[in-house]
Design an enzyme around this catalytic site. Sequence first.
Site: not given
Ligand code: GLV
Length: 324
Positions: A242, A271, A289
Amino acid sequence: MTPRIVVTRKLADPAMAALREAGDLWSPEPDRTLTTDELHAAVAGADAVVSTLQDRIDGAVADAAGPQLKVVSTVAVGYDNIDVPALHERGIVVTHTPGVLTDATADLAFGLLLSVTRRLGEGERLIRERRPWEFHLAFLLGTGLQGKTLGIVGLGEIGVAMARRARAFGMEIVYTGRPGGRRADPAVEHELDARFLSLEELLRTSDAVSLHCPLTPQTRHLIDAEALATMKPTAYLINTSRGPVVDEAALAEALRRGALAGAGLDVFEKEPEVHPALLELDNVALAPHLGSATTETRTAMAELAARNAVAVLRGDTPPTPVRS
Ligand code: GLV
Ligand code: GLV
């Protein structure tokens, strides 16, 4: 009564079909992230909400849904966007999708490591910008991975999968638990020939550091200016966890000064915004992402999220609940 099921973004067809069979299904039209007001309106009267990581799901969302809400099923492994205690207090089950995205995410993390160490983005930009080039022996030299040390922060399922890939490329593995996290199983340590280190030792000795911890109050800015200063100037940082685990401004500054060799980032602090200073740097591989973004994985995630929601609606134990 037929349960009302709200999905905040359209899911892969098999998951939509499974949910349609289990109740009255609502999904947004057109398919885009709902604003907070739209989310509150959409969930009213819902028995189940299937959400994604863009949706902030807190007590107010639960209250907007009403007391019949039984389950919030997120189509993600990370659930930092969900106020789990607030939902558990209200007796709502929270589920997520671990396991099915492990390989896809580790593939992407390793891909970013290769991309930044072998300067693939720089090479591609050079060709696309139609700049002149020719093969020569000192042209766009990168850094090899064989014999180098990969430091894994958070040796959970994805961390282990990343370590396996790195072993196949001839890397040595060291790891640290996230703050409060535990040491890995001895069998896993043995398989990976992995050494447990403190975060500080790991940062000091690794040639590349890959982050695989969840975002929690303890891991927010885990990699800050001080942590970055501890890393070798020849080292690389990879983040597919993250964004807020890394202080992006401090990272950009360290990269700009040459205090770090490069970074591979799939996630960002604000983001979808990316710190403008990072965009100026050639030694950063950037991805929007995409960790779990394969057709196979997104389908499996959606199917698992649907199974979780349907299980709770039927009064069964869901396959992958989030525990308090
Ligand atoms: C993606 O970032 C997830 O947490 O699945
Ligand atoms: C490189 O292309 C080589 O042939 O060594």
